[in-house]
Design a protein around this motif. Structure first.
Motif, PDB file in Angstrom:
ATOM      1  N   MET A 250       9.383   4.494   0.655  1.00  0.00           N
ATOM      2  CA  MET A 250      10.093   3.231   0.855  1.00  0.00           C
ATOM      3  C   MET A 250       9.296   2.065   0.278  1.00  0.00           C
ATOM      4  O   MET A 250       9.863   1.190  -0.394  1.00  0.00           O
ATOM      5  CB  MET A 250      10.345   3.007   2.348  1.00  0.00           C
ATOM      6  N   VAL A 251       7.990   2.072   0.539  1.00  0.00           N
ATOM      7  CA  VAL A 251       7.140   1.003   0.016  1.00  0.00           C
ATOM      8  C   VAL A 251       7.163   1.009  -1.513  1.00  0.00           C
ATOM      9  O   VAL A 251       7.280  -0.050  -2.148  1.00  0.00           O
ATOM     10  CB  VAL A 251       5.694   1.158   0.537  1.00  0.00           C
ATOM     11  N   ASP A 252       7.075   2.207  -2.101  1.00  0.00           N
ATOM     12  CA  ASP A 252       7.110   2.312  -3.563  1.00  0.00           C
ATOM     13  C   ASP A 252       8.450   1.841  -4.111  1.00  0.00           C
ATOM     14  O   ASP A 252       8.511   1.135  -5.128  1.00  0.00           O
ATOM     15  CB  ASP A 252       6.848   3.756  -3.997  1.00  0.00           C
ATOM     16  N   THR A 253       9.541   2.236  -3.420  1.00  0.00           N
ATOM     17  CA  THR A 253      10.875   1.842  -3.869  1.00  0.00           C
ATOM     18  C   THR A 253      11.056   0.333  -3.787  1.00  0.00           C
ATOM     19  O   THR A 253      11.611  -0.300  -4.696  1.00  0.00           O
ATOM     20  CB  THR A 253      11.949   2.538  -3.014  1.00  0.00           C
ATOM     21  N   ILE A 254      10.575  -0.255  -2.689  1.00  0.00           N
ATOM     22  CA  ILE A 254      10.666  -1.704  -2.527  1.00  0.00           C
ATOM     23  C   ILE A 254       9.878  -2.411  -3.630  1.00  0.00           C
ATOM     24  O   ILE A 254      10.316  -3.429  -4.179  1.00  0.00           O
ATOM     25  CB  ILE A 254      10.151  -2.121  -1.139  1.00  0.00           C
ATOM     26  N   ALA A 255       8.704  -1.852  -3.959  1.00  0.00           N
ATOM     27  CA  ALA A 255       7.887  -2.450  -5.008  1.00  0.00           C
ATOM     28  C   ALA A 255       8.619  -2.409  -6.354  1.00  0.00           C
ATOM     29  O   ALA A 255       8.613  -3.389  -7.102  1.00  0.00           O
ATOM     30  CB  ALA A 255       6.548  -1.718  -5.112  1.00  0.00           C
ATOM     31  N   VAL A 256       9.264  -1.265  -6.627  1.00  0.00           N
ATOM     32  CA  VAL A 256      10.031  -1.141  -7.879  1.00  0.00           C
ATOM     33  C   VAL A 256      11.198  -2.114  -7.886  1.00  0.00           C
ATOM     34  O   VAL A 256      11.473  -2.783  -8.898  1.00  0.00           O
ATOM     35  CB  VAL A 256      10.537   0.311  -8.060  1.00  0.00           C
ATOM     36  N   GLN A 257      11.900  -2.206  -6.746  1.00  0.00           N
ATOM     37  CA  GLN A 257      13.025  -3.128  -6.648  1.00  0.00           C
ATOM     38  C   GLN A 257      12.567  -4.570  -6.823  1.00  0.00           C
ATOM     39  O   GLN A 257      13.258  -5.372  -7.458  1.00  0.00           O
ATOM     40  CB  GLN A 257      13.733  -2.950  -5.307  1.00  0.00           C
ATOM     41  N   GLN A 258      11.398  -4.891  -6.264  1.00  0.00           N
ATOM     42  CA  GLN A 258      10.876  -6.245  -6.410  1.00  0.00           C
ATOM     43  C   GLN A 258      10.579  -6.549  -7.868  1.00  0.00           C
ATOM     44  O   GLN A 258      10.842  -7.664  -8.351  1.00  0.00           O
ATOM     45  CB  GLN A 258       9.614  -6.416  -5.561  1.00  0.00           C
ATOM     46  N   GLN A 259      10.044  -5.529  -8.576  1.00  0.00           N
ATOM     47  CA  GLN A 259       9.789  -5.721  -9.995  1.00  0.00           C
ATOM     48  C   GLN A 259      11.093  -5.967 -10.750  1.00  0.00           C
ATOM     49  O   GLN A 259      11.151  -6.825 -11.639  1.00  0.00           O
ATOM     50  CB  GLN A 259       9.070  -4.497 -10.564  1.00  0.00           C
ATOM     51  N   GLU A 260      12.131  -5.219 -10.380  1.00  0.00           N
ATOM     52  CA  GLU A 260      13.433  -5.396 -11.027  1.00  0.00           C
ATOM     53  C   GLU A 260      14.021  -6.767 -10.695  1.00  0.00           C
ATOM     54  O   GLU A 260      14.628  -7.420 -11.547  1.00  0.00           O
ATOM     55  CB  GLU A 260      14.399  -4.287 -10.583  1.00  0.00           C
TER      56      GLU A 260
ATOM     57  N   SER B 126       4.952  13.796  11.487  1.00  0.00           N
ATOM     58  CA  SER B 126       4.232  12.551  11.213  1.00  0.00           C
ATOM     59  C   SER B 126       3.946  12.397   9.725  1.00  0.00           C
ATOM     60  O   SER B 126       4.090  11.316   9.147  1.00  0.00           O
ATOM     61  CB  SER B 126       2.926  12.528  12.006  1.00  0.00           C
ATOM     62  N   SER B 127       3.559  13.529   9.096  1.00  0.00           N
ATOM     63  CA  SER B 127       3.285  13.500   7.665  1.00  0.00           C
ATOM     64  C   SER B 127       4.545  13.159   6.872  1.00  0.00           C
ATOM     65  O   SER B 127       4.506  12.393   5.914  1.00  0.00           O
ATOM     66  CB  SER B 127       2.732  14.852   7.212  1.00  0.00           C
ATOM     67  N   ASN B 128       5.690  13.733   7.322  1.00  0.00           N
ATOM     68  CA  ASN B 128       6.956  13.440   6.648  1.00  0.00           C
ATOM     69  C   ASN B 128       7.321  11.968   6.776  1.00  0.00           C
ATOM     70  O   ASN B 128       7.810  11.349   5.824  1.00  0.00           O
ATOM     71  CB  ASN B 128       8.071  14.306   7.231  1.00  0.00           C
ATOM     72  N   LEU B 129       7.083  11.416   7.976  1.00  0.00           N
ATOM     73  CA  LEU B 129       7.369  10.000   8.182  1.00  0.00           C
ATOM     74  C   LEU B 129       6.496   9.124   7.291  1.00  0.00           C
ATOM     75  O   LEU B 129       6.959   8.126   6.726  1.00  0.00           O
ATOM     76  CB  LEU B 129       7.156   9.631   9.659  1.00  0.00           C
ATOM     77  N   LYS B 130       5.226   9.512   7.171  1.00  0.00           N
ATOM     78  CA  LYS B 130       4.325   8.752   6.308  1.00  0.00           C
ATOM     79  C   LYS B 130       4.778   8.830   4.861  1.00  0.00           C
ATOM     80  O   LYS B 130       4.706   7.847   4.113  1.00  0.00           O
ATOM     81  CB  LYS B 130       2.898   9.274   6.447  1.00  0.00           C
ATOM     82  N   THR B 131       5.242  10.034   4.469  1.00  0.00           N
ATOM     83  CA  THR B 131       5.730  10.195   3.099  1.00  0.00           C
ATOM     84  C   THR B 131       6.950   9.319   2.848  1.00  0.00           C
ATOM     85  O   THR B 131       7.067   8.654   1.812  1.00  0.00           O
ATOM     86  CB  THR B 131       6.087  11.673   2.827  1.00  0.00           C
ATOM     87  N   ILE B 132       7.872   9.322   3.829  1.00  0.00           N
ATOM     88  CA  ILE B 132       9.070   8.491   3.711  1.00  0.00           C
ATOM     89  C   ILE B 132       8.691   7.014   3.634  1.00  0.00           C
ATOM     90  O   ILE B 132       9.235   6.245   2.824  1.00  0.00           O
ATOM     91  CB  ILE B 132      10.022   8.743   4.898  1.00  0.00           C
ATOM     92  N   LYS B 133       7.746   6.628   4.505  1.00  0.00           N
ATOM     93  CA  LYS B 133       7.295   5.240   4.493  1.00  0.00           C
ATOM     94  C   LYS B 133       6.709   4.863   3.138  1.00  0.00           C
ATOM     95  O   LYS B 133       7.019   3.799   2.583  1.00  0.00           O
ATOM     96  CB  LYS B 133       6.257   5.023   5.596  1.00  0.00           C
ATOM     97  N   ASN B 134       5.853   5.747   2.609  1.00  0.00           N
ATOM     98  CA  ASN B 134       5.252   5.466   1.306  1.00  0.00           C
ATOM     99  C   ASN B 134       6.300   5.389   0.214  1.00  0.00           C
ATOM    100  O   ASN B 134       6.215   4.542  -0.684  1.00  0.00           O
ATOM    101  CB  ASN B 134       4.207   6.537   0.968  1.00  0.00           C
TER     102      ASN B 134
END
Length: 207
Positions: free
Chosen positions: A98-108, A88-96
């Protein structure tokens, strides 16, 4: 402890107890008391300690009896609980991530959008200024128009373009007068519509 700090405190305590059971630091058959041991050890209220015990009881790791504490009944289920929590912790880490990556991509994407907007604006300005940018035509072919003055050629009326310069013998003549002539090897500069080069070529070289 291997739990994420964002987990509720009681769940962190439950996982820590499970890890102790998995590593035989607490053995099957041992008893743990929420109020007298867990609350003191982890520096929490008795209610938080009881909630941790309830988690372990729900997972089948301990058997809770009112007034006598909780008895450890399964090391295997303690290990299973740890694995589930880690997954569960790994999934949360992956989710976070992904959210961070999406945020960076949105900035780009926003940056790219702004660059594209600026590019289009500058392109539009360039196009609007286009009629003022001179066309260049080297006179490398033979022509029966050489040696005749611009006045005799009636250049502007014949082509619809405005001559702004002639490069003759590596000397640039700006705004040539009506008695200036074209010679083979010159380069002429003129402004006009998009088909200006075709019109001047047709006039000078008949093609």
């Amino acid at each position: 402890m291997t739990t994420a700090t964002k987990q509720p405190r009681y769940r962190q305590i439950a996982l820590d107890i499970a890890e102790n059971i998995a590593h035989n630091q607490i053995k099957v058959g041992d008893k743990i008391h929420a109020r007298s041991k867990l609350a003191t050890k982890y520096g929490v209220s008795a209610e938080t300690a009881h909630r941790a015990i309830n988690v372990l009881a729900d997972m089948g790791i301990v058997q809770s009896q009112h007034g006598t504490g909780a008895t450890i009944i399964s090391q295997e289920k303690a290990i299973d609980f740890i694995e589930v929590e880690q997954a569960s912790s790994n999934l949360k880490t992956i989710k976070n991530d992904m959210v961070d990556t999406i945020a960076v991509q949105q900035q780009e994407l926003d940056r790219l959008s702004n660059l594209l907007k600026t590019f289009l604006e500058k392109t539009q300005n360039y196009q609007q200024a286009g009629p003022l940018l001179p066309f260049e035509l080297p006179l490398n072919e033979d022509s029966d128009k050489y040696g005749l003055s611009l006045h005799d050629l009636n250049f502007w009326h014949q082509t619809g373009v405005t001559l702004v310069g002639i490069d003759h013998d590596d000397k640039l003549i700006i705004s040539p007068g009506p008695y200036m002539t074209f010679e083979k090897g010159d380069t002429i500069y003129f402004v006009g519509p998009e088909d200006s080069v075709a019109k001047v070529s047709q006039f000078l070289f008949n093609h």
